[in-house]
Design a protein around this motif. Structure first.
Motif, PDB file in Angstrom:
ATOM      1  N   THR A 152       0.836  -1.200   0.000  1.00  0.00           N
ATOM      2  CA  THR A 152       0.000   0.000   0.000  1.00  0.00           C
ATOM      3  C   THR A 152       0.870   1.249   0.000  1.00  0.00           C
ATOM      4  O   THR A 152       2.094   1.174   0.167  1.00  0.00           O
ATOM      5  N   ILE A 153       0.246   2.392  -0.164  1.00  0.00           N
ATOM      6  CA  ILE A 153       0.994   3.641  -0.134  1.00  0.00           C
ATOM      7  C   ILE A 153       1.618   3.877   1.238  1.00  0.00           C
ATOM      8  O   ILE A 153       2.698   4.473   1.352  1.00  0.00           O
ATOM      9  N   ALA A 193       6.721   9.378 -12.609  1.00  0.00           N
ATOM     10  CA  ALA A 193       6.399  10.159 -11.408  1.00  0.00           C
ATOM     11  C   ALA A 193       6.930  11.589 -11.478  1.00  0.00           C
ATOM     12  O   ALA A 193       6.717  12.363 -10.549  1.00  0.00           O
ATOM     13  N   ASP A 207       1.997  14.700  -2.258  1.00  0.00           N
ATOM     14  CA  ASP A 207       1.660  14.566  -3.675  1.00  0.00           C
ATOM     15  C   ASP A 207       2.721  13.755  -4.423  1.00  0.00           C
ATOM     16  O   ASP A 207       2.389  12.949  -5.302  1.00  0.00           O
ATOM     17  N   GLN A 210       2.278  10.071  -3.567  1.00  0.00           N
ATOM     18  CA  GLN A 210       1.156   9.500  -4.315  1.00  0.00           C
ATOM     19  C   GLN A 210       1.540   9.276  -5.770  1.00  0.00           C
ATOM     20  O   GLN A 210       1.208   8.238  -6.362  1.00  0.00           O
ATOM     21  N   GLY A 211       2.263  10.246  -6.354  1.00  0.00           N
ATOM     22  CA  GLY A 211       2.677  10.105  -7.748  1.00  0.00           C
ATOM     23  C   GLY A 211       3.615   8.937  -7.961  1.00  0.00           C
ATOM     24  O   GLY A 211       3.503   8.208  -8.956  1.00  0.00           O
ATOM     25  N   TYR A 213       3.846   6.222  -5.992  1.00  0.00           N
ATOM     26  CA  TYR A 213       3.088   4.992  -5.766  1.00  0.00           C
ATOM     27  C   TYR A 213       2.255   4.640  -7.003  1.00  0.00           C
ATOM     28  O   TYR A 213       2.234   3.483  -7.448  1.00  0.00           O
ATOM     29  N   ASP A 214       1.584   5.653  -7.561  1.00  0.00           N
ATOM     30  CA  ASP A 214       0.778   5.413  -8.757  1.00  0.00           C
ATOM     31  C   ASP A 214       1.649   4.944  -9.924  1.00  0.00           C
ATOM     32  O   ASP A 214       1.241   4.085 -10.716  1.00  0.00           O
ATOM     33  N   ALA A 215       2.864   5.501 -10.026  1.00  0.00           N
ATOM     34  CA  ALA A 215       3.782   5.094 -11.101  1.00  0.00           C
ATOM     35  C   ALA A 215       4.221   3.645 -10.915  1.00  0.00           C
ATOM     36  O   ALA A 215       4.272   2.873 -11.887  1.00  0.00           O
ATOM     37  N   ARG A 217       2.691   1.156  -9.326  1.00  0.00           N
ATOM     38  CA  ARG A 217       1.591   0.228  -9.623  1.00  0.00           C
ATOM     39  C   ARG A 217       1.190   0.282 -11.098  1.00  0.00           C
ATOM     40  O   ARG A 217       0.917  -0.759 -11.711  1.00  0.00           O
ATOM     41  N   GLY A 218       1.183   1.502 -11.669  1.00  0.00           N
ATOM     42  CA  GLY A 218       0.720   1.660 -13.040  1.00  0.00           C
ATOM     43  C   GLY A 218       1.706   1.164 -14.076  1.00  0.00           C
ATOM     44  O   GLY A 218       1.346   0.391 -14.979  1.00  0.00           O
TER      45      GLY A 218
END
Length: 293
Positions: A152-153, A193, A207, A210-211, A213-215, A217-218
């Motif tokens: 998780t984040i 990111a 921020d 979050q960026g 983490y999203d990178a 996973r994405g």
């Protein structure tokens, strides 16, 4: 170097080929590649393949309760052959073959198999025969898998805070911190990111966290999905085609059009986009700076 997406896809491809088939024999062509002695390599002869999985960048073929674990290092790969030679593979310093896994095919007069190869002169490929994957030191030390639901984040935040002011590029690559990310995908994650590879791990804003983490996973998730269903022979080309900055120094950034830049080290390099990641400021290439003095 094969990283998480390629090893994941490789495991899936091999599982489809090997599941419920017997290992006839394993020929060891590079004795230095085998890192264990108990159980012996020949204990896998005649065993039935039950599963093929991944631990970070380690490939794990489970056969009758015993695990054949491989780390392909920087230049290793596994190639499926519809027919392997009848005679056992022999050691040859000029041949990239490290091991051959011969598979039983009761419906054919020929035998298929896997060739485990390693290009170049720097031999780092490692093969282990163990009763439990955790008996492999590299697996026992692995950090969490970034595509696991438990990653998780908050887990990422705790990891980065614990690493202090270490550069984020190195933190992402360290297998004991996060499993499966190597030099190529760390470049890709940081580009996605919009983050400098030199940024201290514990200095991310909410921020930025979050960026990143999203990178993670994405980018990794998309790479796995693109690779899913591909044969082993197609995976390297798929990876190279879809990289945005890694290995593309001198080319245009696909996001902003700026030139992709490179920083060289003793045995590796990183690629990045200054406009996307460092506010337009090029990073110092320390190796080139030393050469110019």
């Amino acid at each position: 170097m094969p990283e998480l997406p390629e090893v994941e896809a490789l495991a899936l491809d091999l599982k489809g080929r090997l599941l419920d088939r017997a290992i006839t024999r394993i020929d060891l062509a590079a004795f230095s590649a085998l890192k264990t002695f108990d159980p012996p390599l020949h204990s896998l002869h005649g065993t039935l393949v039950e599963d093929v999985t991944r631990h970070g960048k380690f490939l794990d073929i489970t056969a009758s309760g015993t695990h054949l674990v491989m780390h392909l290092a920087r230049a290793g790969w596994v190639r499926w052959r519809d027919e392997v030679p009848a005679l056992p593979a022999r050691p040859n310093s000029k041949n990239p073959l490290a091991a051959r896994i011969v598979i039983d095919d009761p419906d054919s007069d020929t035998q298929p198999g896997l060739d485990v190869t390693e290009a170049g002169t720097k031999k780092s490929l490692a093969i282990y025969v163990v009763r439990d994957p955790q008996d492999v030191p590299g697996i026992a030390r692995l950090g969490p898998d970034p595509l696991d639901d438990a990653f998780t984040i908050d887990v990422l935040s705790q990891i980065l805070q614990s690493e202090g002011r270490k550069q984020i590029k190195g933190v992402l690559r360290h297998q004991g911190t996060i499993a499966g990310i190597g030099n190529a995908y760390s470049d890709e994650l940081l580009h996605a990111a919009r983050m400098s590879p030199y940024k201290p791990a514990n200095a991310l804003t909410d921020d930025e966290l979050q960026g990143l983490y999203d990178a993670i996973r994405g980018v990794l998730g998309a790479a796995v999905e693109r690779s899913r269903g591909l044969h082993a022979s197609e995976l390297k080309g798929e990876k190279k085609t879809n990289l945005a900055v890694h290995g593309r120094a001198g080319e245009k950034c696909p996001v902003c059009g700026d030139v992709v830049r490179e920083v060289s080290f003793a045995d590796s390099s990183l690629q990045y986009c200054a406009t996307c990641q460092t506010g337009g400021k090029p990073l110092a290439d320390r190796r080139m700076s030393r050469l110019l003095k």
